[in-house]
Design a protein around this motif. Structure first.
Motif: not given
Length: 240
Positions: A140, A181, A183, A207, A211-212, A215, A234
């Motif tokens: 992230s 992705i 996180p 997390g 949480d992903f 998706t 995420a």
């Protein structure tokens, strides 16, 4: 594989997040091809639970010949994939000034070279499907300029973001979506801190894969490939 509607390949499946994703997609009745480097004890337990849904392959994703040979074996199991997830990526928390050249090369090779080799080898299997997905894993904070806690790691993850965008452009005509992705700090992560998450994460918790993973699942089963070249955060607001 006839009883499974979707097939997925997951790298680093014996690692924390890779294992969680493998177990998750097995529970969703996917046919899962799981790559691992060394430890496979937990995967063997999953194989006992899902003998017709899981295939294990040992691989060194940083060696071109090993990747080529392993994918030759994969093609004996399946001729196409709905999705491939590359979750491999060692972490180094060290200032650049104290990072040796061998450490630098090791992090870049592990994160970036493996992503390049993995994506090239996956392409024919993804292209064989009408719609397909490739997901890389970044972080992230990967796009935060000057983020100094683990610079070699973050530089490599920034490069993977550019790889994601480039492949999204090149593979778009084949209806292959390529996304990253990203996180935040996961509860099972080596980057997890002892500090109370309520003090720095807006949603006040670490997390998890849940949480992903949904998706990823929803994009696959909906055959939605128009969402591509994106950096899917995420992080519970941690990256804001």
């Amino acid at each position: 594989m006839s009883s499974h509607k979707f097939s997925i390949l997951i790298s680093s499946a014996s690692s924390r997040t890779g294992y969680d994703l493998t177990a998750y997609f097995l529970r969703q009745n996917f046919f899962v091809i799981a790559f691992y480097h060394s430890q496979k004890e937990k995967l063997e337990k999953l194989l006992q639970q899902y003998p017709s849904s899981l295939r294990l392959f040992q691989i060194d994703l940083q060696k071109e010949q090993a990747v080529t040979q392993t994918f030759d074996r994969v093609r004996q199991v399946t001729t196409k994939l709905d999705c491939a997830i590359h979750s491999y990526g060692p972490y180094l928390e060290q200032p650049l000034q104290n990072t040796s050249f061998s450490q630098w090369r090791s992090i870049l090779s592990a994160n970036l070279d493996s992503s390049f080799l993995f994506s090239q080898a996956c392409f024919p299997l993804l292209q064989a499907n009408d719609f397909a997905h490739l997901f890389f894993f970044t972080y992230s904070h990967a796009e935060h300029i000057g983020y100094s806690k683990s610079p070699a790691y973050h530089i490599s993850k920034n490069a993977i973001l550019q790889l994601t965008r480039q492949l999204a452009v090149e593979w778009g005509k084949d209806n292959i979506a390529v996304n990253a992705i990203a996180p935040g700090i996961l509860a099972n992560s080596i980057t997890k801190t002892d500090v109370n998450p309520a003090t720095f994460i807006p949603q006040q918790r670490f997390g998890t894969h849940l949480d992903f993973a949904p998706t990823i699942h929803d994009l696959i089963v909906s055959r939605n490939v128009y969402i591509t070249g994106t950096h899917i955060l995420a992080s519970g607001g941690y990256s804001l």
